[in-house]
Design a protein around this motif. Structure first.
Motif, PDB file in Angstrom:
ATOM      1  N   LEU A 228       0.807  -1.219   0.000  1.00 34.47           N
ATOM      2  CA  LEU A 228       0.000   0.000   0.000  1.00 34.47           C
ATOM      3  C   LEU A 228       0.840   1.270   0.000  1.00 34.47           C
ATOM      4  CD1 LEU A 228      -3.109  -0.088   2.372  1.00 34.47           C
ATOM      5  CD2 LEU A 228      -2.997   0.465  -0.038  1.00 34.47           C
ATOM      6  N   LEU A 229       2.146   1.110   0.216  1.00 31.59           N
ATOM      7  CA  LEU A 229       2.953   2.322   0.407  1.00 31.59           C
ATOM      8  C   LEU A 229       2.944   3.246  -0.819  1.00 31.59           C
ATOM      9  CD1 LEU A 229       4.526   3.341   2.857  1.00 31.59           C
ATOM     10  CD2 LEU A 229       6.616   2.686   1.675  1.00 31.59           C
ATOM     11  N   ALA A 230       3.163   2.674  -2.003  1.00 31.29           N
ATOM     12  CA  ALA A 230       3.195   3.520  -3.207  1.00 31.29           C
ATOM     13  C   ALA A 230       1.846   4.198  -3.456  1.00 31.29           C
ATOM     14  CB  ALA A 230       3.651   2.711  -4.420  1.00 31.29           C
ATOM     15  N   PRO A 231       0.728   3.460  -3.412  1.00 39.34           N
ATOM     16  CA  PRO A 231      -0.569   4.153  -3.573  1.00 39.34           C
ATOM     17  C   PRO A 231      -0.800   5.229  -2.505  1.00 39.34           C
ATOM     18  CG  PRO A 231      -0.876   1.772  -3.689  1.00 39.34           C
ATOM     19  CD  PRO A 231       0.560   1.996  -3.369  1.00 39.34           C
ATOM     20  N   ARG A 232      -0.381   4.957  -1.268  1.00 40.42           N
ATOM     21  CA  ARG A 232      -0.561   5.962  -0.215  1.00 40.42           C
ATOM     22  C   ARG A 232       0.274   7.204  -0.509  1.00 40.42           C
ATOM     23  NH1 ARG A 232       0.939   3.914   5.518  1.00 40.42           N
ATOM     24  NH2 ARG A 232       0.807   6.113   6.055  1.00 40.42           N
ATOM     25  N   PHE A 233       1.502   6.964  -0.970  1.00 34.71           N
ATOM     26  CA  PHE A 233       2.377   8.095  -1.309  1.00 34.71           C
ATOM     27  C   PHE A 233       1.718   8.955  -2.378  1.00 34.71           C
ATOM     28  CE2 PHE A 233       7.079   7.237  -0.112  1.00 34.71           C
ATOM     29  CZ  PHE A 233       6.703   7.035   1.197  1.00 34.71           C
ATOM     30  N   LEU A 234       1.173   8.301  -3.406  1.00 38.84           N
ATOM     31  CA  LEU A 234       0.570   9.059  -4.500  1.00 38.84           C
ATOM     32  C   LEU A 234      -0.639   9.840  -4.003  1.00 38.84           C
ATOM     33  CD1 LEU A 234       0.880   6.473  -7.380  1.00 38.84           C
ATOM     34  CD2 LEU A 234       2.032   8.686  -7.221  1.00 38.84           C
ATOM     35  N   ALA A 235      -1.490   9.163  -3.224  1.00 41.10           N
ATOM     36  CA  ALA A 235      -2.698   9.842  -2.748  1.00 41.10           C
ATOM     37  C   ALA A 235      -2.330  11.058  -1.900  1.00 41.10           C
ATOM     38  CB  ALA A 235      -3.561   8.871  -1.947  1.00 41.10           C
ATOM     39  N   SER A 236      -1.370  10.900  -1.001  1.00 37.32           N
ATOM     40  CA  SER A 236      -1.031  12.047  -0.153  1.00 37.32           C
ATOM     41  C   SER A 236      -0.305  13.134  -0.961  1.00 37.32           C
ATOM     42  CB  SER A 236      -0.219  11.616   1.061  1.00 37.32           C
ATOM     43  OG  SER A 236       0.972  10.997   0.668  1.00 37.32           O
ATOM     44  N   ALA A 237       0.440  12.720  -2.000  1.00 29.29           N
ATOM     45  CA  ALA A 237       1.085  13.721  -2.852  1.00 29.29           C
ATOM     46  C   ALA A 237       0.045  14.562  -3.586  1.00 29.29           C
ATOM     47  CB  ALA A 237       2.003  13.043  -3.872  1.00 29.29           C
ATOM     48  N   PHE A 238      -1.078  13.922  -3.946  1.00 27.92           N
ATOM     49  CA  PHE A 238      -2.100  14.651  -4.687  1.00 27.92           C
ATOM     50  C   PHE A 238      -2.949  15.523  -3.754  1.00 27.92           C
ATOM     51  CE2 PHE A 238      -1.735  11.066  -7.992  1.00 27.92           C
ATOM     52  CZ  PHE A 238      -0.595  11.663  -8.472  1.00 27.92           C
ATOM     53  N   VAL A 239      -2.605  15.487  -2.468  1.00 29.63           N
ATOM     54  CA  VAL A 239      -3.160  16.461  -1.536  1.00 29.63           C
ATOM     55  C   VAL A 239      -2.135  17.571  -1.281  1.00 29.63           C
ATOM     56  CG1 VAL A 239      -4.016  16.848   0.800  1.00 29.63           C
ATOM     57  CG2 VAL A 239      -4.603  14.741  -0.423  1.00 29.63           C
ATOM     58  N   SER A 240      -0.925  17.156  -0.899  1.00 29.49           N
ATOM     59  CA  SER A 240       0.053  18.171  -0.505  1.00 29.49           C
ATOM     60  C   SER A 240       0.455  19.060  -1.682  1.00 29.49           C
ATOM     61  CB  SER A 240       1.285  17.511   0.122  1.00 29.49           C
ATOM     62  OG  SER A 240       1.864  16.591  -0.767  1.00 29.49           O
ATOM     63  N   GLY A 241       0.595  18.473  -2.877  1.00 31.18           N
ATOM     64  CA  GLY A 241       0.976  19.264  -4.052  1.00 31.18           C
ATOM     65  C   GLY A 241      -0.053  20.338  -4.371  1.00 31.18           C
ATOM     66  N   PRO A 242      -1.312  19.949  -4.649  1.00 31.10           N
ATOM     67  CA  PRO A 242      -2.339  20.956  -4.937  1.00 31.10           C
ATOM     68  C   PRO A 242      -2.536  21.951  -3.782  1.00 31.10           C
ATOM     69  CG  PRO A 242      -3.100  18.804  -5.648  1.00 31.10           C
ATOM     70  CD  PRO A 242      -1.801  18.589  -4.939  1.00 31.10           C
ATOM     71  N   ALA A 243      -2.475  21.474  -2.529  1.00 31.53           N
ATOM     72  CA  ALA A 243      -2.644  22.390  -1.396  1.00 31.53           C
ATOM     73  C   ALA A 243      -1.545  23.453  -1.408  1.00 31.53           C
ATOM     74  CB  ALA A 243      -2.619  21.622  -0.081  1.00 31.53           C
ATOM     75  N   PHE A 244      -0.337  23.028  -1.708  1.00 31.90           N
ATOM     76  CA  PHE A 244       0.777  23.976  -1.749  1.00 31.90           C
ATOM     77  C   PHE A 244       0.573  24.983  -2.877  1.00 31.90           C
ATOM     78  CE2 PHE A 244       5.107  25.370  -2.633  1.00 31.90           C
ATOM     79  CZ  PHE A 244       5.574  25.614  -1.352  1.00 31.90           C
ATOM     80  N   ILE A 245       0.080  24.500  -4.006  1.00 33.46           N
ATOM     81  CA  ILE A 245      -0.128  25.394  -5.158  1.00 33.46           C
ATOM     82  C   ILE A 245      -1.229  26.415  -4.857  1.00 33.46           C
ATOM     83  CG2 ILE A 245      -0.964  25.435  -7.550  1.00 33.46           C
ATOM     84  CD1 ILE A 245       0.583  22.673  -7.780  1.00 33.46           C
ATOM     85  N   ILE A 246      -2.263  25.971  -4.142  1.00 30.13           N
ATOM     86  CA  ILE A 246      -3.321  26.926  -3.763  1.00 30.13           C
ATOM     87  C   ILE A 246      -2.716  28.037  -2.892  1.00 30.13           C
ATOM     88  CG2 ILE A 246      -5.422  27.188  -2.362  1.00 30.13           C
ATOM     89  CD1 ILE A 246      -6.251  24.404  -3.333  1.00 30.13           C
ATOM     90  N   LEU A 247      -1.852  27.649  -1.966  1.00 29.09           N
ATOM     91  CA  LEU A 247      -1.199  28.664  -1.122  1.00 29.09           C
ATOM     92  C   LEU A 247      -0.351  29.610  -1.972  1.00 29.09           C
ATOM     93  CD1 LEU A 247      -0.007  26.722   2.066  1.00 29.09           C
ATOM     94  CD2 LEU A 247      -2.051  28.107   1.747  1.00 29.09           C
ATOM     95  N   VAL A 248       0.379  29.049  -2.920  1.00 33.36           N
ATOM     96  CA  VAL A 248       1.238  29.875  -3.774  1.00 33.36           C
ATOM     97  C   VAL A 248       0.381  30.878  -4.551  1.00 33.36           C
ATOM     98  CG1 VAL A 248       2.714  29.846  -5.826  1.00 33.36           C
ATOM     99  CG2 VAL A 248       3.123  28.222  -3.972  1.00 33.36           C
ATOM    100  N   MET A 249      -0.771  30.412  -5.073  1.00 38.64           N
ATOM    101  CA  MET A 249      -1.619  31.321  -5.856  1.00 38.64           C
ATOM    102  C   MET A 249      -2.174  32.442  -4.972  1.00 38.64           C
ATOM    103  SD  MET A 249      -3.437  29.131  -8.872  1.00 38.64           S
ATOM    104  CE  MET A 249      -4.433  27.987  -7.966  1.00 38.64           C
TER     105      MET A 249
END
Lengths: 423, 315
Positions: A228-249
């Motif tokens: 499950l590690l790789a799927p978990r990594f991807l799922a959490s990346a698709f939260v932290s990445g977009p969240a960071f971009i929202i902050l940047v905008m």
């Protein structure tokens, strides 16, 4: 903004666009370092923190890794924890690329370059996080294919070096090419960037998958040894990445007044809602298996969540992460999160911090506790490790600021040309 | 952001930007920043002091010609003399054709006295400050094989009645996860089954240390300190020579001794007769006698590492 500048207004064509590319970069650097007092204070503070980090690292190289709190029991620490998070940040940028290019989302297309700039800065932070973790950075050349001696295709770390550098090059090419074409007032030739954009989508998923394989491929570390590690990594990346971009905008809107259309942030929040839910479901599933089965597989999780044999070092960390993630997710699901406002900002910050802990200190460190011979030696980062990590983050922000300034300058200039035309 | 000094169009060449006050200030800022950066990373100057050009450019062990080897070993001997004040000889004994080493420990005999760890520390030129050795001896409760009930930092007279003792060191796996992990082939398995490290090729990423299920690998967190009169001068390039700071090391079955027909230091030091070492390919060796006549087990068999290191009890 994606409107093409009129042909009769074409700026002076350089004789050789390839050879004048460095000049463009030099010009961009000059433009990107122009700004008001607030900008210079920001850059000064980031530079100062970066220098403190560089100095701490230089001392670490001179005196040995003994200045960190890592041991033979917990042989990876804050650096690798932070590395793992940054890979996710870089991969998460792709969540702008997919709507923009696969679903032809017009508004997303206008701001997708922000995601690519975040990816570039995050990959540089990844590379730095690995370099500072090396005992012998002077031997880095041993890792370069054809010059050193790489253990390919067996070692997952070799794969990681290759995919991370590949991702950096792909994104530098896309960002650089699109900006340069805008600057020249030319229409970008899809042949020169669309294939790379699609490559970057696959590549973004690969960088985080390979990074997960780095850990989950180790049979001797039961806590990591889960499919499950790789799927978990991807799922959490698709939260932290977009969240960071929202902050940047948001920061861009406050500092430069550039208001991105509201659509992209909404799309990102929808993505976060889905990805975070999947992430939490997988986390719950993982925890059930660990605790219900118990035994050696549960020992690390037990230490992480409840402490064991009188050692509680990671307990405050992981519960902070759990609370932040749950509250952040709840906030994202509020209808108000779709509108501009503070709710989404708080939600982004909570989820970013929560995931940073969950994937970093909450994943890397318990892999080593208890050790493979079941000894419990605890770890908390030393001051040097905090300084170096702070320096890496400051440098990442420095780089991101310069990239965004460059992007904003090119966009603004194009707009002014378009306005001149209209007159 | 684009203010009065910004070009109104993308004029090239852009190198000739007007030298306004801002540009001058920027240049001053950049110069100051660079100077500060130089100062910040100045501790790195120890690298050119400690790492000669020859060392920096040194190739992987497997790419050495005989001439390279001679040159490298001579340089290392000189450097050891300079740094530790002792004359040492660095040799490179090759695996003996047809030999495959195995080790077995009689857990009924081992009494946890730790003589093996002490011998390892001396033989292998370990850092003295932390009593480093390649062996950890677990004190285990009778009635359980669960290592969770064991401890390595016991400090009382041995043996205790309700305990038994289990030394763990590199298991010299047939299928070593550490070797697969290494990104740069700095560690590999030799023909006699011993997994070695080229200390001058390792970059110190510690991925092998994470991969090892037996806690057999050690990292040099600082430059090892050994008093001149305690340095073991009989050194192997792939075994007990003094390791540089920042690289991995591990048990190598004392290959500088065992490839020349001598016993490993830990076995020689053991007074209980718990340690049995020998050639797995030789039907008459002690190790084969144990494998034939005792019921042996290996640690963490389920991981598929296939250790060449066995444990048994007297019946």
């Amino acid at each position: 903004m994606s409107s093409i500048t009129a042909q009769n207004q074409t700026p002076i064509e350089p004789a050789d666009p390839v050879r004048s590319y460095p000049r463009f970069l030099w010009w961009g650097l000059g433009e990107a370092t122009n700004g008001g007092l607030g900008f210079y204070v920001w850059m000064f503070v980031l530079t100062a923190i970066s220098l403190v980090g560089a100095n701490a690292w230089a001392n670490q190289v001179a005196d040995g890794m003994i200045v960190t709190n890592m041991t033979d029991h917990v042989s990876w620490g804050l650096y690798i924890a932070n590395f793992t998070f940054c890979v996710g940040l870089a991969a998460g940028g792709v969540m702008m690329v997919i709507p923009a290019y696969l679903y032809d989302d017009e508004e997303m297309h206008k701001v997708v370059i922000i995601g690519e700039a975040v990816a570039v800065a995050a990959i540089v932070m990844c590379t730095l996080s690995v370099v500072v973790d090396l005992g012998r950075p002077d031997r880095f050349w041993h890792l370069i294919p054809f010059i050193g001696r790489v253990n390919w295709p067996v070692s997952m770390l070799t794969w990681d070096v290759i995919v991370l550098n590949g991702y950096l090059l792909i994104n530098l090419h896309i960002v650089g090419y699109l900006l340069y074409m805008r600057y020249l007032g030319r229409k970008p030739n899809p042949k020169w960037y669309v294939p790379f954009v699609f490559l970057s989508i696959i590549w973004a998923i690969s960088i985080h998958t390979v990074t997960a394989f780095l850990y989950c491929g180790l049979g001797g570390r039961p806590f990591w040894n889960t499919a499950l590690l790789a799927p978990r990594f991807l799922a959490s990346a698709f939260v932290s990445g977009p969240a960071f971009i929202i902050l940047v905008m948001r920061i861009l809107r406050i500092t430069t007044g550039y208001a991105a259309p509201p659509g992209p942030a909404r799309t990102l929040i929808q993505i976060i809602r889905v990805a975070m839910t999947i992430n939490l479901v997988m986390l719950a599933s993982e925890l059930f298996t660990l605790f219900y089965t118990g035994g050696a597989h549960g020992a690390s999780a037990n230490y992480l969540f409840f402490g064991s044999h009188g050692h509680y070092g990671l307990v405050p960390w992981i519960w902070t992460a759990i609370v932040f993630n749950l509250v952040g997710t709840a906030l994202f699901f509020m209808p108000a999160a779709l509108e501009r406002g503070n709710i989404r900002i708080v939600a982004c910050v909570l989820c970013i911090v929560g995931i940073w802990i969950e994937k970093g200190m909450g994943l890397i460190i318990p892999g080593f506790i208890p050790s493979t011979l079941h000894e419990i030696v605890e770890y908390s980062p030393s001051l040097v490790e905090w300084k170096v990590t702070g320096g890496i983050w400051a440098f990442g922000f420095l780089l991101l600021t310069v990239l965004l300034k460059l992007i904003a300058t090119v966009f603004a200039q194009e707009q002014s040309i378009a306005e001149t035309e209209r007159l | 952001m684009s203010q009065q000094d910004a070009p109104t169009g993308p004029f090239l060449p852009v190198l000739d930007q007007p030298s306004t006050r801002r540009t001058a200030l920027k240049a001053a800022g950049a110069a100051l920043g660079l100077a500060a950066f130089g100062k910040a990373v100045s501790p790195l100057m120890v690298i050119p002091e400690n790492v000669s050009v020859d060392e920096f450019l040194q190739q992987h062990y497997k790419e050495f010609t005989d001439a390279d080897k001679k040159k490298v070993f001579a340089r290392l001997e000189t450097e050891t003399k300079e740094d530790y004040g002792t004359d040492v000889t660095i040799s490179d004994p090759k695996p003996i054709p047809g030999v495959r080493f195995g080790y077995a420990i009689n857990l009924s005999k081992c009494n946890g006295n730790g003589a093996c760890m002490e011998a390892c520390n001396k033989e292998n030129n370990h850092h003295r400050g932390v009593d480093q050795s390649y062996i950890r001896v677990l004190e285990m409760s009778k009635g359980s094989m669960d290592m969770e009930n064991g401890t390595t930092n016991y400090d009382h007279t041995v043996p205790q009645d309700d305990k038994f003792y289990m030394p763990v060191q590199c298991q010299q796996c047939e299928n070593p996860p550490c070797v697969s992990a290494c990104p740069i082939e700095a560690t590999w398995q030799e023909d006699d089954g011993i997994v070695v490290v080229d200390y001058n090729w390792c970059i110190g990423c510690r991925y092998c240390e994470a991969a090892c299920p037996y806690h057999a690998r050690r990292f040099n967190w600082e430059q090892p300190e050994i008093p001149a009169d305690e340095v073991n001068p009989d050194q192997g390039y792939l075994s007990n020579r003094i390791r540089p700071q920042g690289v991995m090391e591990k048990c190598h079955f004392c290959l500088h001794r065992t490839r020349e027909g001598r016993a490993p230091a830990c076995q020689e030091a053991c007074s209980t007769g718990a340690r049995v070492f020998g050639d797995l390919n030789d039907p008459d060796s002690d190790i084969n006698w144990v494998l034939k006549h005792k019921r042996v087990f290996v640690l963490k068999e389920e991981l598929g590492t296939q250790p060449n290191f066995f444990y048994f009890f007297d019946s």
